[in-house]
Design a protein around this motif. Sequence first.
Motif, short mmCIF file in Angstrom:
data_model
loop_
_atom_site.label_atom_id
_atom_site.label_comp_id
_atom_site.label_asym_id
_atom_site.label_seq_id
_atom_site.Cartn_x
_atom_site.Cartn_y
_atom_site.Cartn_z
N ALA A 35 0.72 2.28 0.49
CA ALA A 35 0.25 1.01 -0.07
C ALA A 35 1.41 0.08 -0.34
O ALA A 35 1.35 -1.13 -0.07
N ALA A 36 2.51 0.62 -0.88
CA ALA A 36 3.70 -0.20 -1.11
C ALA A 36 4.27 -0.72 0.21
O ALA A 36 4.68 -1.89 0.32
N TRP A 37 4.27 0.13 1.21
CA TRP A 37 4.76 -0.25 2.55
C TRP A 37 3.93 -1.38 3.13
O TRP A 37 4.45 -2.38 3.59
N TRP A 38 2.60 -1.22 3.08
CA TRP A 38 1.71 -2.25 3.63
C TRP A 38 1.84 -3.56 2.85
O TRP A 38 1.85 -4.65 3.43
N SER A 39 1.93 -3.47 1.53
CA SER A 39 2.02 -4.68 0.71
C SER A 39 3.25 -5.50 1.07
O SER A 39 3.18 -6.71 1.27
N ALA A 40 4.40 -4.83 1.15
CA ALA A 40 5.64 -5.54 1.47
C ALA A 40 5.58 -6.14 2.87
O ALA A 40 5.92 -7.31 3.08
#
Length: 348
Positions: free
Chosen positions: A17-22
Amino acid sequence: MIRPRLNLPPADPYAAAAWWSARRRLGFATAREEEAFADWLADPANGMAWEATEGPLEAVGAYAALPEIRALRESALAARQPRSRMVWRWGVGGAIAASLVAGFVFLTPFSPSGPGVPAVQSASSVERYTTGIGERRTIRLADNSRIELNTGSVAEVAYSPGRRDIRLLSGQALFRVAHDPSRPFTVVAGDRRIIATGTAFDVRIGDGGTVRVTLIEGHVRVEPLQRDGQDRPPPAAAVATLDPGERLASTASGRVLVAAADLERDTSWTRGQIIFRDDRMADAVGEVNRYSTNRLIVTDPRVANLRVSGAFAAGSTENFVAAITTFFPVDARREGGTTVLEWRESGG
């Protein structure tokens, strides 16, 4: 110039989720990756992780620890190349790394100072509103129009039965205008007059008397002020009518340019954010300094010419410095009441 790509997200839902958000916030996701994101989000566990990750600041540390980011940073730090190539290398790889982590730093926005005060309704009096450094406030006017003042701004309001007149003396403001065709809403900023009846637009006065008008919705007419005091219409060639999503920039010399706006970036301050998209470090530092009395200084051109992308919390100089010194060959040195960003000669 080829950007390093992270082709697959981590397996853990929260790290992913952090990867996709960034990646999505910074515009790096391809069309195929957007399709993959939709499939990923359809999983209930991933959906829960996505909702949680959009809020907590702890995602910064988790994402910075990913092997891909560590490898990118270690590779750049280990490089021993001529100075000109070193600057280029960090301008690409370092900016990407700082961007991805910085994408989470905006999650602690600064707060408005409090409820707005209704404007005066008499044409013979003027009400003045101000904000300090790092302050933001919303003013509700007598007709239910609203003014959102950004950091270090001054605005004057004069209402009458036939007119709604605003003068932005310094800083930046977003205007949400109540519809009233019989009573135009006029904003004077620098050498420009913006006229609307019901719309939303952002106005910023920059250094040297520059003026920027970004239209969010509705339509506005932007015209130059008459310097000789005569009440006559300006030449048609000097008048611009903006459509939603357009931005007008006026230089100190009077030149005007109308182009497509980056609405997310231009209005990010209303959400307590500062967004950079491949900006020079010197320009990014200047923007960060608008929101804090903890001043940053850059004198070395190697640092000044680094490229920065990402979203940061307005007023959080510490978070900005932490990201910059982590992912660039830059050290922060306290000098009196300022922080000097200088090149890390050792590369370590």
